[in-house]
Motif scaffolding. Sequence first.
Motif, PDB file in Angstrom:
ATOM      1  N   TRP A  94      40.284  30.572  42.452  1.00  0.00           N
ATOM      2  CA  TRP A  94      40.662  31.197  41.178  1.00  0.00           C
ATOM      3  C   TRP A  94      41.530  30.249  40.359  1.00  0.00           C
ATOM      4  O   TRP A  94      41.346  30.101  39.154  1.00  0.00           O
ATOM      5  CB  TRP A  94      41.409  32.510  41.404  1.00  0.00           C
ATOM      6  CG  TRP A  94      40.551  33.618  41.903  1.00  0.00           C
ATOM      7  CD1 TRP A  94      40.565  34.151  43.154  1.00  0.00           C
ATOM      8  CD2 TRP A  94      39.544  34.330  41.173  1.00  0.00           C
ATOM      9  NE1 TRP A  94      39.618  35.150  43.247  1.00  0.00           N
ATOM     10  CE2 TRP A  94      38.986  35.289  42.050  1.00  0.00           C
ATOM     11  CE3 TRP A  94      39.061  34.253  39.876  1.00  0.00           C
ATOM     12  CZ2 TRP A  94      37.979  36.155  41.655  1.00  0.00           C
ATOM     13  CZ3 TRP A  94      38.049  35.124  39.488  1.00  0.00           C
ATOM     14  CH2 TRP A  94      37.525  36.054  40.371  1.00  0.00           C
ATOM     15  N   ILE A 124      41.695  34.915  34.507  1.00  0.00           N
ATOM     16  CA  ILE A 124      41.407  34.287  35.804  1.00  0.00           C
ATOM     17  C   ILE A 124      42.674  33.694  36.412  1.00  0.00           C
ATOM     18  O   ILE A 124      42.887  33.770  37.621  1.00  0.00           O
ATOM     19  CB  ILE A 124      40.291  33.231  35.655  1.00  0.00           C
ATOM     20  CG1 ILE A 124      38.970  33.957  35.349  1.00  0.00           C
ATOM     21  CG2 ILE A 124      40.152  32.384  36.915  1.00  0.00           C
ATOM     22  CD1 ILE A 124      37.814  33.054  35.018  1.00  0.00           C
ATOM     23  N   SER A 181      44.417  36.389  38.063  1.00  0.00           N
ATOM     24  CA  SER A 181      43.727  36.695  39.321  1.00  0.00           C
ATOM     25  C   SER A 181      44.185  35.728  40.407  1.00  0.00           C
ATOM     26  O   SER A 181      44.412  36.127  41.551  1.00  0.00           O
ATOM     27  CB  SER A 181      42.208  36.596  39.153  1.00  0.00           C
ATOM     28  OG  SER A 181      41.747  37.563  38.250  1.00  0.00           O
ATOM     29  N   THR A 191      46.192  36.579  43.891  1.00  0.00           N
ATOM     30  CA  THR A 191      45.681  36.072  45.165  1.00  0.00           C
ATOM     31  C   THR A 191      46.770  35.316  45.917  1.00  0.00           C
ATOM     32  O   THR A 191      46.945  35.494  47.121  1.00  0.00           O
ATOM     33  CB  THR A 191      44.456  35.159  44.935  1.00  0.00           C
ATOM     34  OG1 THR A 191      43.441  35.918  44.272  1.00  0.00           O
ATOM     35  CG2 THR A 191      43.902  34.629  46.248  1.00  0.00           C
TER      36      THR A 191
END
Length: 176
Positions: A121, A153, A156, A160
């Motif tokens: 990502w 993104i 994201s 993560t």
Amino acid sequence: MSIPNIISIFRILLIPLFIYTFVTGTGDGRIIYPIIIFIISGISDVLDGYIARTYHMETKLGAVLDPLADKLMLITALICFAVYDYIPYWIVILVALKELFMIGGGIIAYQRGIVNRANAWGKMATFLFHISIVMFLVSKTLAFLLLIVSIVISFSALFTYVRLTLEKKKKMDGPA
């Protein structure tokens, strides 16, 4: 000092040149030359990573310099684009806050013995940020849309990293 680290320092030294060409440019030159510098920075980022991995030249200094060069160039570009009304300031603020959170979280995790390498990502976000900046040469609207996708993104990637860090911390702490 290793070649990848020298390349990372070169990328950091490109930042004042980026600012200078952006501020002194006029007309189309205002973004053409800075974007060429941005592209050179992006290519040298790929090159230093390739050299470091291929020739086993990864260092702790490189683990700090490489992402620092990326983040400083990106934030610099976004600030310049905001100052000259190519993008709204909220994009700079959002990206800067996310990066500060990542840096702070990374330092805290590192102090606790947790290291997270760049994930897919994060790499995709970095790539899309680069593409979106370059797209300002073609279309301000398309560049802006790609920038928004890049931000989504990148968040994201942040989530993560947080999840991975918490999982690693839980393993280190052992069963409750």
